[in-house]
Motif scaffolding. Structure first.
Motif, mmCIF file in Angstrom:
data_model
loop_
_atom_site.group_PDB
_atom_site.id
_atom_site.type_symbol
_atom_site.label_atom_id
_atom_site.label_comp_id
_atom_site.label_asym_id
_atom_site.label_seq_id
_atom_site.Cartn_x
_atom_site.Cartn_y
_atom_site.Cartn_z
ATOM 1 N N PHE A 190 0.830 -1.206 0.000
ATOM 2 C CA PHE A 190 0.000 0.000 0.000
ATOM 3 C C PHE A 190 0.865 1.258 0.000
ATOM 4 O O PHE A 190 0.562 2.234 -0.708
ATOM 5 N N ASN A 191 1.936 1.250 0.800
ATOM 6 C CA ASN A 191 2.840 2.398 0.821
ATOM 7 C C ASN A 191 3.469 2.628 -0.548
ATOM 8 O O ASN A 191 3.566 3.768 -1.033
ATOM 9 N N THR A 192 3.916 1.535 -1.183
ATOM 10 C CA THR A 192 4.562 1.661 -2.492
ATOM 11 C C THR A 192 3.577 2.128 -3.550
ATOM 12 O O THR A 192 3.887 2.999 -4.370
ATOM 13 N N LEU A 193 2.380 1.546 -3.570
ATOM 14 C CA LEU A 193 1.388 1.932 -4.568
ATOM 15 C C LEU A 193 0.940 3.377 -4.381
ATOM 16 O O LEU A 193 0.669 4.091 -5.364
ATOM 17 N N ALA A 207 8.287 6.948 -12.081
ATOM 18 C CA ALA A 207 7.207 6.018 -11.766
ATOM 19 C C ALA A 207 7.402 4.699 -12.505
ATOM 20 O O ALA A 207 7.157 3.619 -11.960
ATOM 21 N N GLY A 208 7.867 4.780 -13.756
ATOM 22 C CA GLY A 208 8.132 3.555 -14.520
ATOM 23 C C GLY A 208 9.234 2.731 -13.900
ATOM 24 O O GLY A 208 9.149 1.500 -13.823
ATOM 25 N N ARG A 209 10.326 3.421 -13.441
ATOM 26 C CA ARG A 209 11.416 2.688 -12.786
ATOM 27 C C ARG A 209 10.935 2.040 -11.484
ATOM 28 O O ARG A 209 11.322 0.918 -11.166
ATOM 29 N N MET A 210 10.091 2.783 -10.748
ATOM 30 C CA MET A 210 9.565 2.221 -9.503
ATOM 31 C C MET A 210 8.684 0.998 -9.779
ATOM 32 O O MET A 210 8.746 -0.003 -9.052
ATOM 33 N N LEU A 211 7.901 1.069 -10.843
ATOM 34 C CA LEU A 211 7.060 -0.077 -11.197
ATOM 35 C C LEU A 211 7.915 -1.285 -11.577
ATOM 36 O O LEU A 211 7.613 -2.425 -11.197
ATOM 37 N N ASP A 212 8.994 -1.042 -12.334
ATOM 38 C CA ASP A 212 9.914 -2.136 -12.687
ATOM 39 C C ASP A 212 10.515 -2.765 -11.428
ATOM 40 O O ASP A 212 10.619 -4.000 -11.317
ATOM 41 N N LEU A 214 9.235 -2.709 -8.446
ATOM 42 C CA LEU A 214 8.163 -3.408 -7.723
ATOM 43 C C LEU A 214 7.927 -4.789 -8.305
ATOM 44 O O LEU A 214 7.737 -5.768 -7.566
ATOM 45 N N ILE A 215 7.962 -4.890 -9.617
ATOM 46 C CA ILE A 215 7.793 -6.203 -10.269
ATOM 47 C C ILE A 215 8.931 -7.132 -9.871
ATOM 48 O O ILE A 215 8.720 -8.319 -9.568
ATOM 49 N N GLN A 216 10.166 -6.623 -9.856
ATOM 50 C CA GLN A 216 11.297 -7.460 -9.448
ATOM 51 C C GLN A 216 11.161 -7.898 -7.994
ATOM 52 O O GLN A 216 11.462 -9.047 -7.646
ATOM 53 N N GLU A 240 17.472 -7.112 -1.449
ATOM 54 C CA GLU A 240 18.154 -6.331 -2.489
ATOM 55 C C GLU A 240 17.128 -5.711 -3.431
ATOM 56 O O GLU A 240 17.256 -4.544 -3.829
ATOM 57 N N ALA A 241 16.087 -6.496 -3.780
ATOM 58 C CA ALA A 241 15.030 -5.960 -4.641
ATOM 59 C C ALA A 241 14.246 -4.862 -3.924
ATOM 60 O O ALA A 241 13.886 -3.842 -4.525
ATOM 61 N N TYR A 242 13.990 -5.065 -2.639
ATOM 62 C CA TYR A 242 13.251 -4.054 -1.879
ATOM 63 C C TYR A 242 14.054 -2.755 -1.772
ATOM 64 O O TYR A 242 13.508 -1.654 -1.931
ATOM 65 N N LEU A 243 15.338 -2.858 -1.509
ATOM 66 C CA LEU A 243 16.179 -1.668 -1.408
ATOM 67 C C LEU A 243 16.283 -0.962 -2.763
ATOM 68 O O LEU A 243 16.382 0.275 -2.822
ATOM 69 N N GLY A 244 16.268 -1.745 -3.853
ATOM 70 C CA GLY A 244 16.230 -1.128 -5.175
ATOM 71 C C GLY A 244 14.944 -0.343 -5.376
ATOM 72 O O GLY A 244 14.955 0.748 -5.965
#
Length: 369
Positions: A190-193, A207-212, A214-216, A240-244
């Motif tokens: 919810f925080n990320t969205l 926003a596109g990078r954040m979405l990428d 989030l998918i990872q 590592e994905a979360y920190l990205g």
């Protein structure tokens, strides 16, 4: 296996074969027959006839109890008997005593090399008294076997009850862990969205990078969150994905370091154990700080235990540690550790030097089988 299936499998133990039970009971018959021979020899006061008494007593006792116990296992193999079931069984015992005595005497005479008297001369006062004694010994052996079986059944019922309790407690524990874990996933998403929604209008590229990212992150964590355990390598990959993902949000204000020795990559631990701690460090420590800071995650083996540290250089604990332990952070992780490991695991929140906070996890070292 669900709870009902597990409990049903406990409540329906596989019965032991009747032949094995009969052979086990015959060992008791052998002991009782030898004891009867010794008693008769002592009563008569002629120790020289002990061998002869042993032969006749064993032959008669084994035959008599074999008939009675065989009938019990075939037709009366019930936990409890009613009077209607006891009466026919008593008839079998009354019939088995003279039959087994006469047959056993014939076998004993053959073993000893004696001449067996004819059937017309068989009934004597002494032999009738021995038939009565045979009936008494059979009755004692039946009562002993019934009492032994009852004790075994009671012990088995108690063991099954304990096992059912353990199954129920384990199911309740799993439900509790799923509930605690369910508190983590929506909170972070919810925080990320919410941040993603705000960036779409202001900075579509970001926003596109954040979405990428989030998918990872979801790809790294989706299977782990549905499992009871994961490996330390998978947990570090998820972090590592979360920190990205958080790096897209905070930009250069967020730095991170992950240190995982190769020999610890296969160590097992509960899934998503580090995510609320790392999220806690960012939201409460680094994000409110103007210049941001660094998050460092490290794992090492120490004295047969696994120690994981999450350090940040954020605002620190300020007045009290509880200011960094609310929500789904340290408190939720502490509950999960307590539910899974009990006193074998611990979590400590302290000040980091020269600034920030450190969370130290200690739990059993469990490697992949």
């Amino acid at each position: 296996m669900n709870m009902s299936t597990a409990i049903a499998s406990i409540s329906a133990p596989t019965p032991r074969p009747r032949l094995m039970r009969l052979l086990e009971d015959m060992r008791l018959a052998l002991v009782m027959s030898v004891l009867a021979a010794v008693v008769i020899t002592l009563v008569v006061g002629k120790p020289e006839i002990l061998y002869e008494q042993l032969v006749f007593s064993v032959c008669i006792g084994m035959l008599a109890f074999g008939i009675v116990d065989g009938a019990r296992l075939l037709w009366w193999d019930l936990p409890e008997w009613s009077a209607r079931q006891w009466l026919p069984f008593l008839g079998v015992m009354v019939l088995a005593a003279p039959v087994a005595h006469y047959t056993g005497m014939r076998v004993g005479f053959a073993i000893m090399g004696y001449k067996m008297p004819i059937l017309a001369d068989y009934p004597t006062a002494g032999r009738v008294s021995m038939i009565v004694l045979t009936f008494g010994v059979i009755s004692a052996m039946v009562l002993l076997v019934r009492h032994r079986d009852r004790l075994r059944r009671i012990r088995q019922e108690h063991a099954d009850a304990r096992l059912r309790t353990e199954v129920i407690e384990r199911q309740a524990l799993q439900a509790q862990l799923r509930l605690l874990q369910a508190q983590i996933e929506p909170h972070m998403l919810f925080n990320t969205l919410a941040n993603l929604q705000g960036l779409i209008a202001l900075d579509p590229d970001r926003a596109g990078r954040m979405l990428d990212q989030l998918i990872q992150y979801l790809r790294a964590t989706l299977s782990a969150t549905r499992s009871e355990s994961t490996t330390l390598a998978q947990e570090f990959a998820a972090m590592e994905a979360y920190l990205g993902l958080m790096g897209v949000r905070m930009g250069e204000r967020l730095a991170s370091r992950l240190s995982l020795p190769e020999e610890l990559r296969g160590v097992r631990l509960p899934p998503m154990l580090l995510q609320p701690l790392v999220e806690n460090a960012i939201i409460h420590g680094l994000e409110p700080k103007i210049e941001g800071g660094e998050v460092a995650i490290a794992a090492e083996a120490r004295d047969g235990l696994l120690e994981i540290t999450v350090r940040d250089t954020g605002l620190g604990l300020q007045d009290k540690p509880e200011s960094r332990g609310g929500g789904v952070g340290v408190s939720t992780t502490r509950e999960r550790l307590q539910a899974i490991y009990g006193e074998r695991a611990a979590i400590v929140l302290a000040r980091n030097q020269p600034q920030g906070a450190i969370v130290r996890l200690t739990l059993p070292l469990e490697t992949t089988a």
